[in-house]
Design a protein around this motif. Sequence first.
Motif, PDB file in Angstrom:
ATOM      1  N   UNK A  43      48.409  87.489 -91.884  1.00 14.96           N
ATOM      2  CA  UNK A  43      48.354  86.147 -92.457  1.00 14.96           C
ATOM      3  C   UNK A  43      49.325  85.233 -91.711  1.00 14.96           C
ATOM      4  N   UNK A  44      48.858  84.039 -91.359  1.00 15.53           N
ATOM      5  CA  UNK A  44      49.686  83.112 -90.594  1.00 15.53           C
ATOM      6  C   UNK A  44      50.453  82.179 -91.528  1.00 15.53           C
ATOM      7  N   UNK A  45      51.740  81.971 -91.264  1.00 16.22           N
ATOM      8  CA  UNK A  45      52.532  81.056 -92.105  1.00 16.22           C
ATOM      9  C   UNK A  45      52.308  79.587 -91.769  1.00 16.22           C
ATOM     10  N   UNK A  46      51.585  79.312 -90.673  1.00 19.13           N
ATOM     11  CA  UNK A  46      51.293  77.941 -90.256  1.00 19.13           C
ATOM     12  C   UNK A  46      49.820  77.846 -89.902  1.00 19.13           C
ATOM     13  N   UNK A  47      49.299  76.625 -89.915  1.00 19.35           N
ATOM     14  CA  UNK A  47      47.920  76.409 -89.469  1.00 19.35           C
ATOM     15  C   UNK A  47      47.942  75.949 -88.020  1.00 19.35           C
ATOM     16  N   UNK A  48      47.388  76.741 -87.145  1.00 18.31           N
ATOM     17  CA  UNK A  48      47.272  76.396 -85.731  1.00 18.31           C
ATOM     18  C   UNK A  48      45.976  77.001 -85.210  1.00 18.31           C
ATOM     19  N   UNK A  49      45.040  76.187 -84.744  1.00 17.94           N
ATOM     20  CA  UNK A  49      43.743  76.702 -84.302  1.00 17.94           C
ATOM     21  C   UNK A  49      43.875  77.840 -83.292  1.00 17.94           C
ATOM     22  N   UNK A  50      43.198  78.958 -83.585  1.00 14.34           N
ATOM     23  CA  UNK A  50      43.159  80.094 -82.677  1.00 14.34           C
ATOM     24  C   UNK A  50      44.328  81.054 -82.778  1.00 14.34           C
ATOM     25  N   UNK A  51      45.357  80.706 -83.560  1.00 11.99           N
ATOM     26  CA  UNK A  51      46.565  81.535 -83.596  1.00 11.99           C
ATOM     27  C   UNK A  51      46.315  82.870 -84.290  1.00 11.99           C
ATOM     28  N   UNK A  52      45.619  82.866 -85.411  1.00 13.08           N
ATOM     29  CA  UNK A  52      45.376  84.113 -86.143  1.00 13.08           C
ATOM     30  C   UNK A  52      44.623  85.116 -85.273  1.00 13.08           C
ATOM     31  N   UNK A  53      43.639  84.636 -84.543  1.00  9.68           N
ATOM     32  CA  UNK A  53      42.854  85.522 -83.685  1.00  9.68           C
ATOM     33  C   UNK A  53      43.709  86.052 -82.533  1.00  9.68           C
ATOM     34  N   UNK A  54      44.540  85.200 -81.958  1.00  8.49           N
ATOM     35  CA  UNK A  54      45.410  85.605 -80.854  1.00  8.49           C
ATOM     36  C   UNK A  54      46.402  86.665 -81.307  1.00  8.49           C
ATOM     37  N   UNK A  55      46.997  86.462 -82.465  1.00  6.81           N
ATOM     38  CA  UNK A  55      47.959  87.427 -83.006  1.00  6.81           C
ATOM     39  C   UNK A  55      47.266  88.749 -83.301  1.00  6.81           C
ATOM     40  N   UNK A  56      46.118  88.689 -83.960  1.00  6.26           N
ATOM     41  CA  UNK A  56      45.407  89.917 -84.326  1.00  6.26           C
ATOM     42  C   UNK A  56      45.036  90.738 -83.093  1.00  6.26           C
TER      43      UNK A  56
END
Length: 439
Positions: A43-56
Amino acid sequence: MRIAMIGAGYVGLVSGACFSDFGHQVVCIDSNAEKVATLKNGEMPIHEPGLAELVARNVGQGRLSFASDLKSAVSGAEVVFIAVGTPSRRGDGHADLSYVYAAAREIAEVLPEKAVVVTKSTVPVGTGDEVERIIREENPAATVAVVSNPEFLREGAAIRDFKHPDRIVIGTDDARARSVMAEVYRPLHLNASPILYTDRRTAELTKYAANSFLATKIAFINEIADLAEKVGANVQEVAHGIGLDNRIGQKFLHAGPGFGGSCFPKDAMALIKTGQDNESPVRIVETVVAVNDQRKRAMARKVANAFGGNIRGKQIAVLGVTFKPDTDDMRDAPSIPLVTALQDMGAEVRIFDPVGMEQAKKVFENVTFCDNAYRCAKGCHALVIVTEWEQFRALDLKELSTIMACPVIVDLRNIYSPVEVERNGFLYCGVGRPKSVAY
Protein backbone atom coordinates in the motif's frame (compact mmCIF):
# COMPACT_ATOMS: atom_id res chain seq x y z
CA MET A 1 25.22 -1.15 -5.74
CA ARG A 2 23.84 -1.45 -2.21
CA ILE A 3 21.84 1.67 -1.36
CA ALA A 4 20.17 2.72 1.88
CA MET A 5 17.47 5.40 1.57
CA ILE A 6 16.74 7.16 4.85
CA GLY A 7 13.13 8.33 4.64
CA ALA A 8 10.27 6.67 2.78
CA GLY A 9 8.31 9.82 2.07
CA TYR A 10 7.70 11.28 -1.37
CA VAL A 11 11.33 11.80 -2.39
CA GLY A 12 12.75 8.75 -0.64
CA LEU A 13 10.13 6.31 -1.85
CA VAL A 14 10.17 7.46 -5.48
CA SER A 15 13.97 7.63 -5.57
CA GLY A 16 14.39 4.27 -3.88
CA ALA A 17 11.92 2.56 -6.19
CA CYS A 18 13.57 4.05 -9.29
CA PHE A 19 17.09 3.16 -8.14
CA SER A 20 15.96 -0.42 -7.57
CA ASP A 21 14.42 -0.47 -11.03
CA PHE A 22 17.89 0.43 -12.35
CA GLY A 23 19.15 -2.81 -10.80
CA HIS A 24 20.55 -1.53 -7.49
CA GLN A 25 19.77 -3.21 -4.18
CA VAL A 26 17.78 -0.67 -2.17
CA VAL A 27 16.48 -0.58 1.38
CA CYS A 28 14.11 2.28 2.27
CA ILE A 29 14.23 3.02 5.98
CA ASP A 30 11.59 4.98 7.86
CA SER A 31 11.17 5.53 11.60
CA ASN A 32 7.40 5.26 11.19
CA ALA A 33 6.83 1.54 11.74
CA GLU A 34 3.22 1.80 10.61
CA LYS A 35 4.30 3.29 7.28
CA VAL A 36 6.87 0.53 6.81
CA ALA A 37 4.25 -2.14 7.52
CA THR A 38 1.91 -0.49 5.02
CA LEU A 39 4.61 -0.45 2.36
CA LYS A 40 5.42 -4.10 2.98
CA ASN A 41 1.75 -4.84 2.31
CA GLY A 42 1.99 -3.07 -1.04
CA GLU A 43 0.00 0.00 0.00
CA MET A 44 1.36 3.41 -0.98
CA PRO A 45 1.29 6.28 1.55
CA ILE A 46 1.11 8.83 -1.30
CA HIS A 47 -0.68 9.06 -4.63
CA GLU A 48 1.79 9.05 -7.50
CA PRO A 49 0.91 7.56 -10.91
CA GLY A 50 2.75 4.29 -11.55
CA LEU A 51 4.44 4.15 -8.13
CA ALA A 52 2.52 1.17 -6.72
CA GLU A 53 3.32 -0.92 -9.79
CA LEU A 54 6.99 0.10 -9.73
CA VAL A 55 7.34 -0.78 -6.05
CA ALA A 56 5.54 -4.10 -6.44
CA ARG A 57 7.73 -5.14 -9.37
CA ASN A 58 10.99 -4.45 -7.59
CA VAL A 59 9.89 -5.91 -4.27
CA GLY A 60 8.84 -9.03 -6.14
CA GLN A 61 12.24 -9.26 -7.83
CA GLY A 62 14.07 -8.80 -4.54
CA ARG A 63 15.75 -5.48 -5.28
CA LEU A 64 13.62 -3.26 -3.02
CA SER A 65 12.76 -3.70 0.64
CA PHE A 66 11.55 -1.62 3.58
CA ALA A 67 12.75 -1.48 7.15
CA SER A 68 12.52 0.57 10.33
CA ASP A 69 15.84 -0.71 11.73
CA LEU A 70 18.27 1.89 10.46
CA LYS A 71 21.47 0.35 11.80
CA SER A 72 21.19 -3.02 10.11
CA ALA A 73 20.18 -1.44 6.79
CA VAL A 74 22.94 1.17 6.76
CA SER A 75 25.73 -1.11 7.92
CA GLY A 76 25.75 -3.00 4.61
CA ALA A 77 25.29 -0.01 2.29
CA GLU A 78 27.80 1.51 -0.10
CA VAL A 79 25.73 4.67 -0.54
CA VAL A 80 23.40 6.19 2.06
CA PHE A 81 20.87 8.77 0.90
CA ILE A 82 19.24 11.13 3.38
CA ALA A 83 15.77 11.88 2.04
CA VAL A 84 13.86 13.09 5.09
CA GLY A 85 11.54 16.07 5.23
CA THR A 86 12.73 19.67 5.58
CA PRO A 87 9.50 21.59 6.26
CA SER A 88 9.42 25.27 7.04
CA ARG A 89 10.20 25.82 10.69
CA ARG A 90 7.36 27.28 12.67
CA GLY A 91 7.78 30.88 13.60
CA ASP A 92 10.62 31.97 11.33
CA GLY A 93 10.29 30.24 7.93
CA HIS A 94 13.74 28.64 8.01
CA ALA A 95 14.02 25.07 6.76
CA ASP A 96 13.69 22.65 9.68
CA LEU A 97 16.85 20.53 9.44
CA SER A 98 16.30 18.55 12.63
CA TYR A 99 15.39 15.38 10.72
CA VAL A 100 18.46 15.67 8.50
CA TYR A 101 20.82 16.13 11.43
CA ALA A 102 19.14 13.35 13.43
CA ALA A 103 19.64 10.99 10.49
CA ALA A 104 23.30 12.00 10.25
CA ARG A 105 23.85 11.20 13.93
CA GLU A 106 22.08 7.86 13.67
CA ILE A 107 23.97 6.62 10.65
CA ALA A 108 27.39 7.86 11.84
CA GLU A 109 27.95 4.97 14.22
CA VAL A 110 27.28 2.23 11.70
CA LEU A 111 28.51 3.66 8.40
CA PRO A 112 30.74 1.24 6.52
CA GLU A 113 34.28 2.36 5.84
CA LYS A 114 34.45 4.71 2.85
CA ALA A 115 30.67 4.88 2.48
CA VAL A 116 29.22 7.84 0.59
CA VAL A 117 26.49 9.87 2.31
CA VAL A 118 24.19 11.82 0.00
CA THR A 119 21.75 14.55 0.98
CA LYS A 120 18.74 14.10 -1.30
CA SER A 121 16.57 16.31 0.89
CA THR A 122 16.21 19.94 -0.12
CA VAL A 123 18.55 21.76 2.26
CA PRO A 124 20.00 25.28 2.61
CA VAL A 125 23.55 26.11 1.64
CA GLY A 126 26.02 24.76 4.16
CA THR A 127 23.90 21.83 5.36
CA GLY A 128 26.28 19.31 3.82
CA ASP A 129 29.13 20.87 5.78
CA GLU A 130 27.20 20.38 9.02
CA VAL A 131 26.24 16.80 8.11
CA GLU A 132 29.91 16.02 7.53
CA ARG A 133 30.87 17.68 10.82
CA ILE A 134 28.25 15.67 12.73
CA ILE A 135 29.40 12.37 11.22
CA ARG A 136 33.06 13.07 11.98
CA GLU A 137 32.20 14.18 15.50
CA GLU A 138 30.14 11.04 16.18
CA ASN A 139 32.62 8.75 14.44
CA PRO A 140 36.12 10.26 14.21
CA ALA A 141 37.43 7.19 12.39
CA ALA A 142 34.94 7.59 9.53
CA THR A 143 36.35 8.27 6.08
CA VAL A 144 32.99 9.00 4.48
CA ALA A 145 32.33 11.63 1.83
CA VAL A 146 29.19 13.77 1.99
CA VAL A 147 27.58 14.67 -1.35
CA SER A 148 24.72 16.98 -2.31
CA ASN A 149 22.35 15.49 -4.90
CA PRO A 150 19.14 17.55 -4.95
CA GLU A 151 15.99 16.13 -6.48
CA PHE A 152 14.01 17.81 -9.26
CA LEU A 153 10.81 15.76 -9.26
CA ARG A 154 7.35 17.03 -10.15
CA GLU A 155 4.54 15.47 -8.20
CA GLY A 156 2.34 13.57 -10.63
CA ALA A 157 5.26 12.97 -13.01
CA ALA A 158 7.99 11.95 -10.56
CA ILE A 159 8.90 8.56 -12.03
CA ARG A 160 9.34 9.96 -15.52
CA ASP A 161 11.32 12.89 -14.13
CA PHE A 162 13.64 10.52 -12.27
CA LYS A 163 14.22 8.24 -15.24
CA HIS A 164 14.38 10.99 -17.87
CA PRO A 165 15.79 13.98 -15.97
CA ASP A 166 16.60 17.37 -17.42
CA ARG A 167 19.79 17.23 -15.37
CA ILE A 168 21.42 15.46 -12.44
CA VAL A 169 23.29 17.76 -10.07
CA ILE A 170 26.06 16.22 -7.97
CA GLY A 171 27.91 18.39 -5.50
CA THR A 172 31.26 17.04 -4.29
CA ASP A 173 34.97 17.79 -4.46
CA ASP A 174 35.85 14.20 -3.56
CA ALA A 175 37.07 12.13 -6.54
CA ARG A 176 36.03 8.84 -4.98
CA ALA A 177 32.53 10.11 -4.21
CA ARG A 178 32.21 11.40 -7.75
CA SER A 179 33.12 7.97 -9.09
CA VAL A 180 30.57 6.29 -6.82
CA MET A 181 27.79 8.68 -7.85
CA ALA A 182 28.63 8.12 -11.51
CA GLU A 183 28.08 4.40 -10.91
CA VAL A 184 24.78 5.05 -9.10
CA TYR A 185 23.45 6.97 -12.11
CA ARG A 186 25.20 4.89 -14.78
CA PRO A 187 21.90 3.34 -16.00
CA LEU A 188 20.82 6.81 -17.14
CA HIS A 189 23.79 7.18 -19.48
CA LEU A 190 21.77 5.57 -22.27
CA ASN A 191 19.24 8.38 -21.93
CA ALA A 192 22.08 10.89 -22.32
CA SER A 193 20.98 12.58 -19.11
CA PRO A 194 23.34 15.50 -18.43
CA ILE A 195 25.22 15.30 -15.14
CA LEU A 196 26.50 18.53 -13.63
CA TYR A 197 29.38 17.97 -11.23
CA THR A 198 29.99 20.93 -8.98
CA ASP A 199 30.89 21.72 -5.39
CA ARG A 200 28.51 20.90 -2.57
CA ARG A 201 27.37 24.42 -1.73
CA THR A 202 26.66 25.25 -5.36
CA ALA A 203 24.52 22.12 -5.68
CA GLU A 204 22.53 23.08 -2.59
CA LEU A 205 21.89 26.60 -3.87
CA THR A 206 20.98 25.34 -7.35
CA LYS A 207 17.93 23.54 -6.00
CA TYR A 208 16.56 26.61 -4.24
CA ALA A 209 17.36 28.89 -7.16
CA ALA A 210 15.53 26.58 -9.59
CA ASN A 211 12.32 26.35 -7.57
CA SER A 212 12.30 30.05 -6.74
CA PHE A 213 12.76 30.97 -10.40
CA LEU A 214 9.80 28.79 -11.44
CA ALA A 215 7.72 30.31 -8.66
CA THR A 216 8.69 33.73 -9.98
CA LYS A 217 7.41 32.85 -13.47
CA ILE A 218 4.06 31.80 -11.98
CA ALA A 219 3.73 34.96 -9.88
CA PHE A 220 4.68 37.09 -12.88
CA ILE A 221 2.06 35.66 -15.22
CA ASN A 222 -0.57 35.88 -12.48
CA GLU A 223 0.06 39.60 -12.11
CA ILE A 224 -0.06 40.00 -15.90
CA ALA A 225 -3.41 38.15 -15.76
CA ASP A 226 -4.80 40.73 -13.33
CA LEU A 227 -3.65 43.52 -15.64
CA ALA A 228 -5.13 41.73 -18.66
CA GLU A 229 -8.53 41.66 -16.98
CA LYS A 230 -8.37 45.40 -16.34
CA VAL A 231 -7.39 46.35 -19.89
CA GLY A 232 -9.46 43.76 -21.77
CA ALA A 233 -6.60 41.54 -22.95
CA ASN A 234 -6.28 37.73 -22.91
CA VAL A 235 -3.47 36.44 -20.68
CA GLN A 236 -3.37 33.05 -22.41
CA GLU A 237 -2.47 34.70 -25.70
CA VAL A 238 -0.01 36.99 -23.94
CA ALA A 239 1.65 33.93 -22.34
CA HIS A 240 1.82 32.19 -25.71
CA GLY A 241 3.25 35.29 -27.31
CA ILE A 242 6.05 35.71 -24.80
CA GLY A 243 6.61 31.96 -24.45
CA LEU A 244 7.50 31.64 -28.12
CA ASP A 245 10.68 33.49 -27.21
CA ASN A 246 13.00 30.58 -26.40
CA ARG A 247 14.74 32.70 -23.80
CA ILE A 248 11.45 32.66 -21.84
CA GLY A 249 9.76 29.38 -22.82
CA GLN A 250 6.15 28.26 -22.54
CA LYS A 251 6.30 26.39 -19.23
CA PHE A 252 5.05 27.83 -15.94
CA LEU A 253 3.21 30.62 -17.72
CA HIS A 254 -0.31 29.40 -16.93
CA ALA A 255 -2.27 31.95 -14.93
CA GLY A 256 -4.21 30.59 -11.99
CA PRO A 257 -4.93 30.86 -8.27
CA GLY A 258 -1.28 30.82 -7.18
CA PHE A 259 1.35 28.16 -6.53
CA GLY A 260 1.29 25.70 -3.66
CA GLY A 261 2.57 22.24 -2.82
CA SER A 262 5.42 20.84 -0.80
CA CYS A 263 8.26 22.62 -2.63
CA PHE A 264 7.76 26.10 -4.03
CA PRO A 265 6.36 27.88 -0.94
CA LYS A 266 8.82 26.42 1.57
CA ASP A 267 11.84 26.53 -0.76
CA ALA A 268 11.23 30.17 -1.70
CA MET A 269 10.91 31.04 1.98
CA ALA A 270 14.08 29.12 2.85
CA LEU A 271 15.98 31.00 0.12
CA ILE A 272 14.69 34.29 1.52
CA LYS A 273 15.93 33.35 4.98
CA THR A 274 19.32 32.29 3.61
CA GLY A 275 19.64 35.65 1.88
CA GLN A 276 18.73 37.53 5.04
CA ASP A 277 21.16 35.50 7.16
CA ASN A 278 23.97 36.28 4.74
CA GLU A 279 23.08 39.97 4.33
CA SER A 280 22.23 39.43 0.67
CA PRO A 281 18.43 39.70 0.48
CA VAL A 282 16.61 38.23 -2.53
CA ARG A 283 14.02 40.97 -2.93
CA ILE A 284 12.42 39.49 -6.04
CA VAL A 285 11.69 36.21 -4.25
CA GLU A 286 10.40 38.07 -1.20
CA THR A 287 7.90 39.83 -3.44
CA VAL A 288 6.95 36.59 -5.19
CA VAL A 289 6.02 34.98 -1.86
CA ALA A 290 4.02 38.01 -0.73
CA VAL A 291 2.16 38.30 -4.05
CA ASN A 292 1.35 34.58 -4.08
CA ASP A 293 0.01 34.56 -0.51
CA GLN A 294 -2.27 37.50 -1.25
CA ARG A 295 -3.49 35.97 -4.49
CA LYS A 296 -4.81 32.71 -3.04
CA ARG A 297 -7.32 34.37 -0.75
CA ALA A 298 -8.16 37.03 -3.35
CA MET A 299 -9.60 34.31 -5.60
CA ALA A 300 -12.67 34.24 -3.35
CA ARG A 301 -13.40 37.83 -4.37
CA LYS A 302 -13.54 36.66 -7.99
CA VAL A 303 -16.37 34.31 -6.98
CA ALA A 304 -18.13 37.01 -4.97
CA ASN A 305 -17.87 39.52 -7.81
CA ALA A 306 -20.08 37.30 -9.93
CA PHE A 307 -22.83 38.05 -7.41
CA GLY A 308 -22.20 41.73 -6.93
CA GLY A 309 -19.81 41.07 -4.07
CA ASN A 310 -22.27 39.23 -1.81
CA ILE A 311 -22.25 35.41 -1.50
CA ARG A 312 -23.74 35.11 1.98
CA GLY A 313 -26.02 32.08 2.02
CA LYS A 314 -24.87 30.95 -1.43
CA GLN A 315 -23.80 27.36 -2.02
CA ILE A 316 -20.45 27.14 -3.80
CA ALA A 317 -19.13 23.94 -5.41
CA VAL A 318 -15.34 23.61 -5.40
CA LEU A 319 -13.87 21.09 -7.86
CA GLY A 320 -10.29 20.04 -7.07
CA VAL A 321 -8.56 20.83 -3.79
CA THR A 322 -5.09 19.28 -4.20
CA PHE A 323 -2.42 21.77 -5.21
CA LYS A 324 -2.12 20.15 -8.66
CA PRO A 325 -3.54 17.15 -10.56
CA ASP A 326 -2.28 13.56 -10.16
CA THR A 327 -1.43 13.96 -6.48
CA ASP A 328 -3.25 13.88 -3.16
CA ASP A 329 -0.94 16.55 -1.73
CA MET A 330 -2.77 19.35 0.05
CA ARG A 331 0.27 21.20 1.36
CA ASP A 332 -0.12 24.95 0.78
CA ALA A 333 -2.85 24.23 -1.78
CA PRO A 334 -4.58 27.36 -3.15
CA SER A 335 -7.90 25.72 -2.28
CA ILE A 336 -7.28 26.14 1.45
CA PRO A 337 -7.29 29.95 1.70
CA LEU A 338 -9.94 30.07 -1.04
CA VAL A 339 -12.38 27.86 0.88
CA THR A 340 -11.65 29.68 4.13
CA ALA A 341 -12.33 33.05 2.48
CA LEU A 342 -15.58 31.79 0.92
CA GLN A 343 -16.73 30.62 4.33
CA ASP A 344 -15.73 33.94 5.91
CA MET A 345 -17.96 35.65 3.33
CA GLY A 346 -20.88 33.52 4.49
CA ALA A 347 -20.97 30.92 1.71
CA GLU A 348 -21.67 27.22 2.17
CA VAL A 349 -18.98 25.15 0.47
CA ARG A 350 -19.20 21.75 -1.18
CA ILE A 351 -16.05 19.90 -2.28
CA PHE A 352 -15.03 17.13 -4.66
CA ASP A 353 -11.54 15.96 -5.64
CA PRO A 354 -10.75 12.73 -7.53
CA VAL A 355 -8.05 11.50 -5.10
CA GLY A 356 -7.61 14.18 -2.45
CA MET A 357 -10.72 13.66 -0.34
CA GLU A 358 -9.06 11.84 2.54
CA GLN A 359 -6.43 14.54 2.86
CA ALA A 360 -9.08 17.24 2.42
CA LYS A 361 -11.04 15.88 5.37
CA LYS A 362 -7.99 16.55 7.55
CA VAL A 363 -7.87 20.18 6.41
CA PHE A 364 -11.40 21.51 5.93
CA GLU A 365 -14.17 21.96 8.47
CA ASN A 366 -17.85 22.76 7.99
CA VAL A 367 -17.87 21.76 4.32
CA THR A 368 -19.90 19.13 2.49
CA PHE A 369 -17.79 16.41 0.87
CA CYS A 370 -19.23 14.89 -2.32
CA ASP A 371 -18.34 11.76 -4.28
CA ASN A 372 -18.48 13.22 -7.80
CA ALA A 373 -18.53 16.51 -9.63
CA TYR A 374 -22.24 16.54 -10.42
CA ARG A 375 -23.38 15.81 -6.87
CA CYS A 376 -21.04 18.55 -5.79
CA ALA A 377 -22.60 21.03 -8.24
CA LYS A 378 -26.25 20.09 -7.60
CA GLY A 379 -28.17 23.02 -6.14
CA CYS A 380 -25.11 25.28 -6.07
CA HIS A 381 -25.03 28.91 -7.12
CA ALA A 382 -21.49 28.74 -8.53
CA LEU A 383 -19.04 26.07 -9.66
CA VAL A 384 -15.37 26.89 -8.98
CA ILE A 385 -12.65 24.89 -10.75
CA VAL A 386 -9.51 25.07 -8.63
CA THR A 387 -7.42 22.06 -9.73
CA GLU A 388 -7.26 21.12 -13.41
CA TRP A 389 -7.91 17.38 -13.14
CA GLU A 390 -8.51 15.85 -16.58
CA GLN A 391 -11.98 14.63 -15.63
CA PHE A 392 -13.04 18.25 -15.08
CA ARG A 393 -12.11 19.25 -18.64
CA ALA A 394 -15.19 17.73 -20.29
CA LEU A 395 -18.03 18.26 -17.84
CA ASP A 396 -21.53 18.02 -19.31
CA LEU A 397 -22.44 21.70 -19.32
CA LYS A 398 -26.04 21.02 -20.30
CA GLU A 399 -26.51 18.73 -17.32
CA LEU A 400 -24.83 21.23 -15.02
CA SER A 401 -27.20 23.96 -16.24
CA THR A 402 -30.18 21.84 -15.18
CA ILE A 403 -28.94 20.85 -11.72
CA MET A 404 -27.33 24.09 -10.52
CA ALA A 405 -29.34 26.77 -8.76
CA CYS A 406 -27.50 29.49 -10.65
CA PRO A 407 -25.46 29.14 -13.89
CA VAL A 408 -22.07 30.54 -12.83
CA ILE A 409 -18.69 28.91 -13.53
CA VAL A 410 -15.53 30.39 -12.07
CA ASP A 411 -12.66 28.72 -13.91
CA LEU A 412 -9.46 29.46 -12.00
CA ARG A 413 -7.41 27.30 -14.41
CA ASN A 414 -8.82 28.54 -17.73
CA ILE A 415 -9.57 25.01 -18.91
CA TYR A 416 -12.81 25.98 -20.67
CA SER A 417 -13.62 28.13 -23.66
CA PRO A 418 -15.66 31.13 -22.50
CA VAL A 419 -17.69 31.01 -25.71
CA GLU A 420 -18.62 27.36 -25.18
CA VAL A 421 -19.58 27.89 -21.55
CA GLU A 422 -21.63 31.01 -22.26
CA ARG A 423 -23.34 29.24 -25.18
CA ASN A 424 -24.78 26.86 -22.57
CA GLY A 425 -26.27 29.71 -20.60
CA PHE A 426 -23.54 30.23 -17.99
CA LEU A 427 -21.80 33.30 -16.73
CA TYR A 428 -18.12 32.48 -17.17
CA CYS A 429 -15.35 33.99 -15.05
CA GLY A 430 -11.80 32.99 -15.97
CA VAL A 431 -8.38 34.32 -15.00
CA GLY A 432 -6.88 37.08 -17.13
CA ARG A 433 -9.57 36.89 -19.78
CA PRO A 434 -12.11 39.53 -20.86
CA LYS A 435 -14.97 39.46 -18.36
CA SER A 436 -18.54 38.41 -18.94
CA VAL A 437 -21.32 40.78 -17.94
CA ALA A 438 -21.91 40.42 -14.19
CA TYR A 439 -24.74 38.01 -13.38
